[in-house]
Motif scaffolding. Structure first.
Motif, short mmCIF file in Angstrom:
data_model
loop_
_atom_site.label_atom_id
_atom_site.label_comp_id
_atom_site.label_asym_id
_atom_site.label_seq_id
_atom_site.Cartn_x
_atom_site.Cartn_y
_atom_site.Cartn_z
N SER A 1 -23.17 -26.94 -11.91
CA SER A 1 -22.45 -28.19 -12.12
C SER A 1 -22.79 -29.18 -11.02
O SER A 1 -23.18 -28.79 -9.90
CB SER A 1 -20.94 -27.95 -12.08
N CYS A 2 -22.59 -30.45 -11.32
CA CYS A 2 -22.69 -31.50 -10.31
C CYS A 2 -21.67 -31.22 -9.20
O CYS A 2 -20.51 -30.94 -9.49
CB CYS A 2 -22.40 -32.84 -10.97
N CYS A 3 -22.09 -31.30 -7.93
CA CYS A 3 -21.18 -30.95 -6.84
C CYS A 3 -20.10 -32.01 -6.64
O CYS A 3 -19.12 -31.77 -5.95
CB CYS A 3 -21.95 -30.70 -5.55
N HIS A 4 -20.28 -33.19 -7.22
CA HIS A 4 -19.30 -34.27 -7.04
C HIS A 4 -18.22 -34.25 -8.11
O HIS A 4 -17.05 -34.42 -7.82
CB HIS A 4 -20.00 -35.63 -7.05
N CYS A 5 -18.61 -34.06 -9.38
CA CYS A 5 -17.63 -34.22 -10.47
C CYS A 5 -17.53 -32.99 -11.36
O CYS A 5 -16.77 -32.99 -12.32
CB CYS A 5 -17.98 -35.45 -11.30
N ARG A 6 -18.30 -31.92 -11.08
CA ARG A 6 -18.24 -30.68 -11.84
C ARG A 6 -18.69 -30.84 -13.30
O ARG A 6 -18.37 -30.01 -14.16
CB ARG A 6 -16.83 -30.05 -11.79
N ASN A 7 -19.43 -31.88 -13.56
CA ASN A 7 -20.12 -32.03 -14.83
C ASN A 7 -21.15 -30.89 -14.94
O ASN A 7 -21.89 -30.63 -13.99
CB ASN A 7 -20.81 -33.40 -14.79
N HIS A 8 -21.23 -30.20 -16.08
CA HIS A 8 -22.22 -29.13 -16.24
C HIS A 8 -23.61 -29.74 -16.43
O HIS A 8 -23.81 -30.55 -17.33
CB HIS A 8 -21.89 -28.27 -17.45
N TYR B 1 -30.01 -38.46 -12.75
CA TYR B 1 -28.66 -38.79 -12.31
C TYR B 1 -27.64 -38.03 -13.14
O TYR B 1 -27.84 -37.84 -14.35
CB TYR B 1 -28.36 -40.28 -12.52
N CYS B 2 -26.53 -37.66 -12.52
CA CYS B 2 -25.39 -37.14 -13.26
C CYS B 2 -24.86 -38.24 -14.17
O CYS B 2 -24.67 -39.38 -13.73
CB CYS B 2 -24.31 -36.72 -12.26
N CYS B 3 -24.61 -37.93 -15.44
CA CYS B 3 -24.19 -38.99 -16.37
C CYS B 3 -22.72 -39.36 -16.15
O CYS B 3 -22.27 -40.39 -16.66
CB CYS B 3 -24.46 -38.60 -17.82
N ASP B 4 -21.95 -38.56 -15.41
CA ASP B 4 -20.56 -38.91 -15.13
C ASP B 4 -20.41 -39.73 -13.84
O ASP B 4 -19.88 -40.83 -13.85
CB ASP B 4 -19.71 -37.64 -15.01
N CYS B 5 -20.88 -39.18 -12.72
CA CYS B 5 -20.62 -39.84 -11.44
C CYS B 5 -21.84 -40.59 -10.91
O CYS B 5 -21.76 -41.27 -9.89
CB CYS B 5 -20.14 -38.82 -10.40
N ARG B 6 -22.98 -40.47 -11.60
CA ARG B 6 -24.18 -41.26 -11.30
C ARG B 6 -24.80 -40.96 -9.95
O ARG B 6 -25.54 -41.76 -9.40
CB ARG B 6 -23.89 -42.76 -11.44
#
Ligand SMILES: [Zn+2]
Length: 106
Positions: A11-18, A67-72
């Motif tokens: 997961s993204c370490c910032h927002c836990r987006n998989h 880029y993470c699509c949630d927190c960019r």
């Protein structure tokens, strides 16, 4: 309750987006901008930035930031094109920096 045990994820370490599956790791022996990085065959829930030519340790490549699509946050990059024959296997694959992703379901 075995059906609740899903695949091992990163997961993204910032927002836990998989963002990726453990099974999609091709290599753990890559170097990112800030330390260790993993090469993945597939990633998910990301978007891809502008392509640019970048001189890496292994030669010239066309890459695009991922880029993470949630927190960019920038998580790594995609290899769009490799110019060296020995590096062609990386085309279409993704680098995610170890410091930017966390394990989920392990
Ligand atoms: Zn994120």
């Amino acid at each position: 309750m075995a059906e609740l045990v899903g695949p091992r994820l990163y997961s993204c370490c910032h927002c836990r987006n998989h963002v990726s599956l453990h099974d999609d790791i091709i290599s753990k022996a890559f170097q990112g901008r800030n330390g260790r990085a993993f090469l993945f065959a597939h990633v998910m829930n990301i978007f891809i930035g502008r392509k640019e030519d970048r001189q890496l340790m292994t030669g010239l490549h066309t890459v695009a930031d991922v880029y993470c699509c949630d927190c960019r946050q920038v998580l790594g990059w995609k290899y769009e094109k490799a110019y060296e024959e020995s590096q062609k296997y990386k085309e279409g694959k993704y680098i995610l920096e170890k410091s930017k992703i966390v394990k989920e379901n392990w």
